[in-house]
Design an enzyme around this catalytic site. Structure first.
Site, short mmCIF file in Angstrom:
data_model
loop_
_atom_site.label_atom_id
_atom_site.label_comp_id
_atom_site.label_asym_id
_atom_site.label_seq_id
_atom_site.Cartn_x
_atom_site.Cartn_y
_atom_site.Cartn_z
CG HIS A 97 -2.63 -62.74 59.19
ND1 HIS A 97 -3.04 -63.70 60.08
CD2 HIS A 97 -3.30 -61.58 59.33
CE1 HIS A 97 -3.89 -63.34 60.89
NE2 HIS A 97 -4.18 -61.95 60.32
CG ASP A 99 -3.16 -57.42 60.46
OD1 ASP A 99 -3.65 -58.57 60.42
OD2 ASP A 99 -3.48 -56.82 61.86
CG HIS A 254 -1.49 -61.67 64.04
ND1 HIS A 254 -1.01 -60.53 63.33
CD2 HIS A 254 -2.76 -61.41 63.75
CE1 HIS A 254 -1.74 -59.73 62.58
NE2 HIS A 254 -3.00 -60.31 62.84
NE ARG A 269 -7.17 -55.79 62.66
CZ ARG A 269 -7.18 -56.69 61.47
NH1 ARG A 269 -6.96 -57.82 61.63
NH2 ARG A 269 -7.43 -56.11 60.42
#
Ligand code: SIN
Length: 279
Positions: A97, A99, A254, A269
């Site tokens: 994906h 983000d 990623h 994150r």
């Protein structure tokens, strides 16, 4: 001085010479930014960055994202997503994906800090969508140019597809669809800084290709996902607690490898919405 060591020809570099216990000056931030643009994902080994320094570092590149629509945050710091997993809370980031591509503003970058990692496993993989585009057969490049795809909350549906005490799965899914919405994006896009083309597809959030039937779109999506799975476009990072990764979310995807359960893994994150150096 910032030193850059490439990890693969297509993607990834380790940066050394940066001290995260002190404020970083503009020259160092510019060098880090350039390394990011050149290598798409960059790593700082054993950085031991504090949550406050994590925020300050991310903020030097752009504005921080709103609290994540689904994930919890670090206590008192709502801009730092806490990705905390074990057998009681299995991860849901083990699909390729980019983000939040279903949001109107696709984030520029993410800065991920490893707080606790399993003894073995829990690596993260990244893929260069430039390399994936460049390796397309000429005819496929031509066919994809001009096509657009629908991105929605895709794989996140799994989190809403069960009844709770107060709502049915239909109610939860309907309200999630209304809340997250969808975006139409070109399948071939151009990076705003480098001018390079990239394959703007990720299997987690692209649900349809505009103008095709579902059957045709599914065939194309499977073809693209298989094409992008080539190791030549990818790299894999074995984490140590204290490591930091930063990736350009416009030209990468990623995949967090979910091979470590029942062990515990915890990552922090921060999403950077806009690229200050572009806008
Ligand atoms: C993510 O998908 O942003 C999380 C990556 C990871 O936990 O390694």
């Amino acid at each position: 001085m910032v030193h850059v060591e490439k990890l693969t020809p297509a993607i990834g570099a380790i940066l050394t010479g940066i001290d995260f216990t002190r404020p970083l000056d503009d020259k160092v931030c510019d060098a880090i930014y350039q390394a990011l643009i050149d290598n798409l994902v960059i790593f700082f080994r054993d950085a031991e960055i504090s949550p406050a320094a994590h925020m300050a570092f991310a903020q030097t590149f752009g504005d921080l994202g709103e609290p994540h629509p689904l994930y919890p945050h670090v206590d008192g710091l709502e801009r730092i997503v806490k990705l905390e997993n074990d057998s009681g809370a299995p991860p849901d980031t083990n699909s390729w994906h980019t983000d939040l591509t279903f949001q109107a503003k696709q984030p520029f970058a993410s800065v991920l800090v490893a707080r606790h990692v399993p003894e073995v496993g829990g690596d993260t993989m990244w893929c260069s969508t430039y390399a994936a585009y460049e390796a397309l057969p000429v005819g496929m490049k031509r066919d994809l140019e001009g096509l657009e795809a629908v991105h929605d909350f895709g794989d996140f549906r799994n989190s809403f597809a069960t009844d709770t005490d107060t709502q049915t799965s239909k109610e939860r899914l309907d309200s999630a669809v209304a809340r997250f919405g969808q975006m139409v994006r070109p399948l071939i896009a151009t990076h705003p800084t480098t001018g390079r083309k990239f394959l703007n597809f990720n299997e987690a959030f692209v649900t349809h290709v505009v103008g095709l039937t579902t059957n045709e779109a599914n065939a194309l999506k499977t073809w693209l996902a298989n094409h992008m799975a080539k190791p030549e476009f990818q790299m894999r990072w074995r984490w140590r607690a204290g490591d930091v990764a930063m990736w350009d979310n416009r030209c990468t995807m990623h995949y967090a490898v979910a091979d470590y359960l029942p062990a515990y893994r915890c990552m922090n994150r921060i999403t950077v919405i806009n690229d200050r150096r572009v806008s």
